[in-house]
Design a protein around this motif. Structure first.
Motif, PDB file in Angstrom:
ATOM      1  N   LYS A   1     -25.262 -14.369  15.904  1.00  0.00           N
ATOM      2  CA  LYS A   1     -25.947 -13.200  15.446  1.00  0.00           C
ATOM      3  C   LYS A   1     -24.709 -11.939  15.022  1.00  0.00           C
ATOM      4  N   MET A   2     -23.621 -12.123  15.725  1.00  0.00           N
ATOM      5  CA  MET A   2     -22.345 -11.074  15.685  1.00  0.00           C
ATOM      6  C   MET A   2     -21.622 -11.265  14.519  1.00  0.00           C
TER       7      MET A   2
ATOM      8  N   MET B   1     -14.517 -21.710  16.189  1.00  0.00           N
ATOM      9  CA  MET B   1     -15.586 -21.456  15.564  1.00  0.00           C
ATOM     10  C   MET B   1     -16.905 -22.515  16.066  1.00  0.00           C
ATOM     11  N   ARG B   2     -16.508 -23.527  16.733  1.00  0.00           N
ATOM     12  CA  ARG B   2     -17.670 -24.454  16.986  1.00  0.00           C
ATOM     13  C   ARG B   2     -18.082 -24.038  18.515  1.00  0.00           C
ATOM     14  N   ILE B   3     -17.295 -23.463  19.236  1.00  0.00           N
ATOM     15  CA  ILE B   3     -17.573 -22.714  20.450  1.00  0.00           C
ATOM     16  C   ILE B   3     -18.756 -21.658  20.081  1.00  0.00           C
ATOM     17  N   HIS B   4     -18.123 -20.867  19.150  1.00  0.00           N
ATOM     18  CA  HIS B   4     -18.932 -19.624  18.811  1.00  0.00           C
ATOM     19  C   HIS B   4     -20.214 -19.965  18.246  1.00  0.00           C
TER      20      HIS B   4
ATOM     21  N   GLN C   1     -17.961 -13.380  13.581  1.00  0.00           N
ATOM     22  CA  GLN C   1     -17.884 -14.629  12.523  1.00  0.00           C
ATOM     23  C   GLN C   1     -16.943 -14.389  11.755  1.00  0.00           C
ATOM     24  N   GLU C   2     -16.721 -13.070  10.981  1.00  0.00           N
ATOM     25  CA  GLU C   2     -15.804 -12.970  10.092  1.00  0.00           C
ATOM     26  C   GLU C   2     -14.409 -13.119  10.363  1.00  0.00           C
TER      27      GLU C   2
ATOM     28  N   SER D   1     -12.618  -4.989  13.799  1.00  0.00           N
ATOM     29  CA  SER D   1     -11.797  -5.413  15.048  1.00  0.00           C
ATOM     30  C   SER D   1     -12.571  -6.276  15.746  1.00  0.00           C
ATOM     31  N   VAL D   2     -12.008  -7.313  16.408  1.00  0.00           N
ATOM     32  CA  VAL D   2     -12.749  -8.129  17.235  1.00  0.00           C
ATOM     33  C   VAL D   2     -13.657  -7.303  18.424  1.00  0.00           C
ATOM     34  N   PRO D   3     -14.700  -7.676  18.481  1.00  0.00           N
ATOM     35  CA  PRO D   3     -15.487  -6.989  19.556  1.00  0.00           C
ATOM     36  C   PRO D   3     -15.217  -7.273  20.970  1.00  0.00           C
ATOM     37  N   MET D   4     -15.254  -6.189  21.817  1.00  0.00           N
ATOM     38  CA  MET D   4     -14.639  -6.096  23.280  1.00  0.00           C
ATOM     39  C   MET D   4     -16.169  -6.065  24.054  1.00  0.00           C
TER      40      MET D   4
END
Length: 645
Positions: free
Chosen positions: A415-416, A404-407, A420-421, A89-92
């Motif tokens: 680190k998360m 992905m670039r902003i991340h 990333q996945e 799940s995408v983190p909140m």
């Protein structure tokens, strides 16, 4: 008494809270050093001293900067609050609770009880300790329904506490200390509104933590997450509307506005996830719906991102939050284009029977109509559908690459792994689809696909806190009914009166109950002789406390007296002497509802010891709740519900 969860259980989360508390203490120390150095800098005219102090100040400031960065990393330890389910799940984003210092109320409350209420302060130690235990427990609530109830219970108890111990023009002399939940900067105030507001903030924050830890791969988990984030939005919104001039940044209008929007966006994201979970068949219309739902999520996150980058909020919100929100707005934009492409390329072209319905859905699908053939042709021609689908995929890939670039720009988010996945999975999926529908002989220039019109089938609700769900009884109930025995009323010292009974009874009329009021005194009667006055309240008969007694009980006690007469204790409210006032009181008491006007919750307090109004947090809205006081109708009605004895 109720327990919080033990702050020392060495779970991940309490380690986090300990580190947070430790950094808060260090920040506190640095702030004190800075204040001292600044005072010295202003006071001295010696250049040598000025230079030394300036150097020290720059050290302190850079230390503070480092501490704040460390705190931000902590506040971004989102993973600690996430669930342990295997599915991705995408983190909140959850919020940390505001920390507070312990508070010793024993002496100030005992003093106030003896000064204001004329009671033995020492006899209320049990109640004071119980209140302090409740406050202690609510500092570390467990992350579930019980923790929320604990905070609500304390919040509701503060209503009684306010009415009992905070007179309009005097403060209790204690400071409420709370730390900013994001920067850790301490603030303190004497106003009880600051305590109330901070507890309300923590109710919101606890909801965010409960929302973030749900397993959103299942329907019940998703529904609970939606509920939690909606209630968090409601708590922050209620705080924004009912409190003003908060001393700490996390409770300023600008940041509460941002938090409400962030929670609404997280609800919207859960609604999208719910839709992907519930969709059984992959038909054209359902894929269009998913695309619009994703566009809606992108939209609300883009609004949150704008709010986070505003002047008052920018330097204060953790960079990792701003980045996460930005990443999500691009990611969901990408998804909306991906689902549009799936609808066009993976679903069979429309048959004549399906055409009208598909056309209707497709007319409102894009923000601007795509270039090329008419809808009829487009929907029924597989080649045209592939062309437009390819344009959508090209846009999806661009958006995923941007996400992905902003991340990658944010050290903490890098680190998360989960995020990333999710991002690279979505990117690969779009790339794969693109190469699958790309023909080598495509000579046409892939056009620019228009954006998808955002639309949701479930609008997020902002759910205000329901304070009445947690019932509390006033811990200081023994002081007597609030209608009389409150901080804002003053009364003369209690009078002990020895009353004999004449042949015509005692010679007074009584009205109401809890406490019973002497509504009239017959001139020349026993009551008048004994010195009783109209407007006196009977608080004791023959040594029995009658503050809470019903009318009939007091009458019974009086009637059972023999020859020797009866000892009663009465009090008179200051400013209520004379027939005029007693009539007003009577009118208030006999007005159908039987509710005392003085008992509205939180009648606005005058600002206590305020040097300037703006520095004080003011409770600025009257709440609807008020404690009903009902008055039994006595036996022989003389006039309007009074009885003569």
């Amino acid at each position: 008494s109720q327990q919080g969860c033990d702050p020392f259980t060495q779970t991940q989360r309490s380690k986090l809270q300990h580190r947070r508390a430790r950094i808060n203490q260090q920040i506190n120390k640095e702030m004190r050093m800075r204040a001292g150095a600044e005072n010295l800098f202003r006071a001295t005219s010696n250049h040598k001293v000025k230079e030394t102090v300036a150097l020290e100040l720059s050290y302190v400031n850079s230390n503070l900067q480092l501490l704040k960065e460390e705190l931000e990393e902590l506040n971004s330890s989102v993973d600690v609050y996430q669930n342990d389910s295997e599915s991705i799940s995408v983190p909140m984003i959850p919020l940390g609770l505001k920390e507070t210092k312990e508070l010793d109320l024993l002496v100030p409350l005992k003093d106030l009880i003896s000064e204001h209420y004329g009671e033995e302060g020492i006899s209320f130690e049990k109640e004071i300790k119980e209140f302090m235990d409740l406050r202690q427990a609510m500092r570390t609530p467990s992350r579930n329904e019980a923790g929320l109830e604990l905070l609500m219970e304390y919040y509701n108890q503060l209503y009684f506490f306010d009415s009992r111990f905070f007179p309009p023009n005097k403060s209790l002399g204690v400071f409420f200390h709370w730390y900013d939940s994001l920067t850790g900067v301490p603030s303190h105030q004497r106003a009880l509104a600051f305590e109330k507001g901070s507890v309300l903030f923590n109710i919101g924050a606890l909801h965010t933590q409960i929302g973030a830890r749900q397993d959103r791969a299942s329907l019940p988990g998703l529904n609970q997450a939606i509920d939690a984030f909606q209630k968090a939005a409601g708590a922050f919104n209620y705080l924004k509307e009912n409190f003003s001039n908060a001393p700490s940044l996390d409770m300023s209008t600008a940041s509460l506005n941002m938090l409400v929007r962030l929670m609404v966006a997280q609800v919207q994201e859960c609604v999208f996830e719910k839709m992907t979970l519930l969709q059984a068949q992959h038909n054209f219309l359902s894929q269009l719906q998913l695309a619009q739902e994703a566009a809606r999520v992108a939209d609300v996150y883009s609004l949150v991102h704008q709010t986070m980058t505003q002047a008052h909020v920018k330097d204060y919100v953790p960079f990792s939050w701003t980045t996460m929100v930005h990443v999500k707005s691009e990611h969901f934009k990408g998804l909306s284009h991906y689902f549009a492409a799936i609808a066009l390329c993976d679903c069979p072209a429309a048959s004549d029977a399906e055409l009208p319905e598909q056309e209707k859905a497709f007319i409102q699908f894009h923000v601007t109509m795509p270039e090329g053939p008419s809808l009829h042709v487009l929907l029924q021609d597989p080649e045209e559908r592939r062309k437009l689908g390819k344009a959508h995929l090209k846009k999806a890939i661009m958006k995923h690459e941007e996400a992905m670039r902003i991340h990658g720009l944010c050290k903490i988010l890098r680190k998360m792994d989960i995020l990333q996945e999710v991002l690279s999975f979505a990117h690969k999926r779009s790339l794969g689809k693109y190469s699958e529908i790309d023909h080598e002989e495509d000579f046409f220039e892939t056009g620019d696909a228009p954006d998808i019109h955002p639309k949701t089938h479930q609008k997020p609700e902002i759910k205000s806190p329901n304070f009445s769900q947690v019932k509390v009884t006033d811990l200081f109930h023994r002081l007597g009914p609030l209608s009389v025995f409150s901080a804002k009323n003053k009364w003369y010292p209690a009078r002990r009166v020895h009353l004999m009974r004449g042949e015509n009874g005692f010679g007074f009329t009584l009205r109401g109950d809890s406490p019973v009021l002497i509504a009239g005194v017959i001139p020349g009667g026993c009551a008048a002789e004994a010195g009783l006055k109209e407007g006196d309240y009977i608080i004791s008969v023959n040594g029995k406390d009658c503050k809470w007694s019903k009318h009939a009980e007091v009458v019974q006690l009086l009637k059972s007296t023999g020859e020797e007469g009866v000892e009663i204790i009465v009090i008179t409210l200051q400013g209520s002497e004379g027939p005029k006032a007693a009539d007003k009181k009577a009118a208030a008491m006999s007005s159908g509802s039987g509710m005392l006007k003085s008992n509205k919750e939180n009648s606005r307090k005058s600002l206590m010891n305020s040097k300037s109004a703006s520095t004080l947090l003011v409770w600025s809205k009257k709440s609807k709740r008020s404690k009903k006081s009902t008055y039994g109708v006595p036996f022989t009605a003389v006039g309007d519900n009074e009885a003569m004895y």
